[in-house]
Design an enzyme around this catalytic site. Structure first.
Site, short mmCIF file in Angstrom:
data_model
loop_
_atom_site.label_atom_id
_atom_site.label_comp_id
_atom_site.label_asym_id
_atom_site.label_seq_id
_atom_site.Cartn_x
_atom_site.Cartn_y
_atom_site.Cartn_z
CE LYS A 275 -3.03 2.76 3.11
NZ LYS A 275 -4.15 2.74 4.02
CG ASP A 280 -5.68 7.69 4.92
OD1 ASP A 280 -6.18 8.65 4.36
OD2 ASP A 280 -5.63 6.77 5.60
CE LYS A 287 -6.75 8.55 8.47
NZ LYS A 287 -7.32 7.40 8.98
CG ASP A 298 -2.19 5.05 4.74
OD1 ASP A 298 -2.07 3.83 5.54
OD2 ASP A 298 -2.98 5.41 4.53
CG ASP A 357 -9.91 7.51 6.75
OD1 ASP A 357 -8.90 7.25 6.17
OD2 ASP A 357 -10.09 7.62 7.99
CD GLU A 359 -6.69 5.35 2.48
OE1 GLU A 359 -7.70 5.52 3.27
OE2 GLU A 359 -5.62 4.91 2.93
NE ARG A 361 -11.14 -1.19 3.61
CZ ARG A 361 -11.59 -1.38 5.04
NH1 ARG A 361 -12.77 -1.76 4.88
NH2 ARG A 361 -11.19 -0.85 6.12
N1 BES Z 1 -4.54 4.38 6.93
C1 BES Z 1 -5.60 4.20 7.66
C2 BES Z 1 -5.47 2.99 8.96
C3 BES Z 1 -4.65 3.62 10.13
C4 BES Z 1 -5.13 4.34 10.82
C5 BES Z 1 -3.36 3.11 10.31
C6 BES Z 1 -4.79 4.63 12.01
C7 BES Z 1 -2.77 3.50 11.50
C8 BES Z 1 -3.23 4.39 12.37
C9 BES Z 1 -6.79 3.62 6.75
O1 BES Z 1 -6.52 3.97 5.58
C10 BES Z 1 -7.98 4.00 7.31
O2 BES Z 1 -8.27 5.19 7.62
N2 BES Z 1 -8.72 3.03 8.04
C11 BES Z 1 -9.80 3.46 8.68
C12 BES Z 1 -11.03 2.33 8.08
C13 BES Z 1 -12.36 2.36 8.49
C14 BES Z 1 -12.92 3.82 7.86
C15 BES Z 1 -13.24 1.51 8.14
C16 BES Z 1 -9.74 3.37 9.90
O3 BES Z 1 -8.90 2.31 10.71
O4 BES Z 1 -10.37 4.05 10.79
ZN ZN Z 2 -4.95 4.73 4.91
MN MN Z 3 -7.69 5.99 5.31
#
Ligand code: BES
Ligand code: ZN
Ligand code: MN
Length: 502
Positions: A275, A280, A287, A298, A357, A359, A361
């Site tokens: 990835k 992000d 966020k 990210d 968010d 994104e 996947r």
């Molecule tokens: N890059 C983030 C995941 C992440 C968040 C990694 C905080 C480390 C610390 C990912 O793109 C994301 O934002 N995932 C969301 C998914 C949710 C919207 C289903 C998450 O984990 O909040």
């Molecule tokens: Zn992300």
């Molecule tokens: Mn995200």
């Protein structure tokens, strides 16, 4: 860092700036420490009694000992003797890192001669030691206007003292460990670089630079037009929200020997997918501001793929490996995805984007479809995918997801061997229910329960054509807080897996 081995019985005559010897807890001397103690008329025992107890990871530097040629003797605490032996190379790794940190602090020390306590796993111990030395001497100053020269590591060379019979094995381990450490250094620096420098273009240029440096590597960097031609509608939808140009990076390491006629058919390559979200912000599902800076990390999955390619090219591993990196930013804008939008992936499956968010996947699914063309023997994706994985496993284990028991066990065991552990998580079909959408073939989120699992289940829908595993490194790729910085994980795990396959 340069590594070599030396076989010598007379440690006290080794001429070096620093010589590290181990001391167990409660003042029990290792054979090397005992030898130095005798040569120096009891100089080690006298401090061991009074001010050094051999606690694991602690150090004490002694200078100008009579009868000892080394300018400094670094006593390294090994902890309790039984624990040390039980933990084999984990203990050696800790001791090596501590010795390096202590030696680095001393002005004028460029060479450290280390004499860990002998045990059985010579290759693994040497490999871990080299990785520990590399990690302990890592220093970031790429984005300082006035870098602190004194903070730069001075340690350039480490010599490991081994038994003559172990020398070849130790050298093999040091060579492997050094290549892995060099890969981790690249992974860490890419992660630590800010998002305005480490852009998708920068990642593509880094891949090209690697291909110029190592002749086993070939690289192709696709731009938006080429990605459009491939029909990667899901990846493109994320990239569209940003002014920064996207990149799709294809790396190839051709190492497998050509198979003779009549031999069994060659296996397909192993594909690593990373990835590469270089920042992000969450997109329209923005966020919160606190710690949002950490979303420059990210792209650590992508960085671990680049670091692993550096290591496997340096080692010239006899394996065919493909690296795929979908790289872009995830920002809010007038062109960004909106909650409720439906996009069409390269596989033809439509996706309802309920949260912009989620994104990772969306960019990975198209890369997983692209991977099919290589007829891979295995595909492993590496992603900072979910905050939910951090909740589940903290920063100790990466999340390991696979329906293939053999692949899952191979990765879990590589993690244990390399001290870069991953914990297997469930992937029952029942979780797929949560991804149902009223308006598309699937939704990009599955609600709050089991968020790391449903993210993996989403990816699995695009990974049906080959054995596949997913590593969620959201909790392990970097540390936050005062010691904020990339860790280089899971390069040791990936490299151990590749070494095991070669
Ligand atoms: N890059 C983030 C995941 C992440 C968040 C990694 C905080 C480390 C610390 C990912 O793109 C994301 O934002 N995932 C969301 C998914 C949710 C919207 C289903 C998450 O984990 O909040
Ligand atoms: Zn992300
Ligand atoms: Mn995200």
């Amino acid at each position: 860092m340069e590594f070599s081995t030396q076989t010598t019985a007379s440690l006290h005559q080794v001429k070096t700036a620093a010589l590290a010897v181990g001391v167990y807890a409660d003042g029990v001397l290792s054979p090397a420490a005992d030898l130095i103690d005798r040569a120096s008329n009891g100089a080690v025992r006298s401090v061991v009694k009074s001010e050094f107890r051999g606690r694991a990871g602690s150090t004490l530097t002694l200078r100008n000992l009579p009868g000892v040629s080394a300018q400094r003797v670094v006593l390294v605490g090994l902890g309790k003797q039984d624990d040390y032996s039980a933990r084999t190379h984990a203990s050696a790794e800790q001791a090596f890192a501590a010795a390096c940190v202590a030696a680095q602090l001393a002005e004028g020390v460029s060479t450290l001669v280390a004499n860990p306590v002998a045990d059985v796993a010579v290759v693994a111990r040497a490999r871990s030691a080299a990785i520990a030395a590399g990690s302990a001497t890592y220093h970031y100053d790429a984005s300082f206007g006035k870098p602190d020269r004194d903070a730069r590591p001075k340690l350039k060379k480490i010599v490991q003292v081994v038994e003559r019979a172990d020398a070849a094995q130790a050298q093999k381990g040091l060579r492997e460990g050094n290549a892995i450490a060099n890969g981790m250094e690249l992974t860490r620096t890419l992660g630590n670089l800010p998002g305005n420098i480490c852009t998708p273009t920068y990642l593509g240029d880094t891949a090209k630079r690697l291909a110029r440096e190592f002749k086993s590597l070939k690289v192709e960097v696709l731009d938006r037009k080429q990605v459009e031609a491939l029909g990667m509608g899901s990846f493109l939808s994320v990239a569209r929200g940003s002014e920064e140009a996207l990149r799709f990076i294809v790396l190839r390491h051709a190492g497998a020997k050509t198979v003779k006629k009549g031999a069994k058919t060659p296996q397909g390559p192993i594909v690593l997918v990373g990835k590469g979200i270089t920042f992000d912000a969450g997109g329209i599902s923005l966020k919160p501001a606190a710690t949002m800076d950490e979303m420059k990390y990210d792209m650590c999955g992508a960085a671990s793929v680049l670091g692993s390619f550096r290591a496997l090219a340096e080692l010239e591993l006899p394996l065919d490996v493909v690296g795929l990196i979908p790289a872009c930013e995830n920002l809010p804008s007038g062109k960004a995805n909106k909650p409720g939008d439906v996009v069409t992936s390269m596989a033809g499956l439509t996706i309802e984007i309920l949260n912009t968010d989620a994104e990772g996947r969306l960019v990975l699914c198209d890369a997983l479809t692209y991977a099919e063309r290589f007829k891979p023997s295995a595909v492993i994706d590496i992603a900072t995918l979910t905050g939910a994985c951090v909740v589940a496993l903290g920063n100790v284990n990466s999340g390991l997801f696979s329906k293939d028991d053999d692949l899952a066990e191979a990765l879990a065991s590589a993690g244990r061997e390399s001290l870069d552990t991953a914990w297997r998580m469930p992937m029952d079909d029942a979780y797929q229910e949560q991804l149902k959408s009223n308006f598309a073939d699937l939704a990009n989120i599955g609600g709050p329960p089991a968020g790391a699992v449903t993210a993996a289940c989403f990816l699995s829908r695009f990974a049906k054509a080959y054995p596949w595993a997913h590593l969620d490194i959201a909790g392990t790729a970097w540390r936050g807080g005062k010691d904020k910085g990339a860790t280089g994980r899971p390069v040791p795990l990936l490299m151990q897996y590749l070494l095991d396959q070669a």
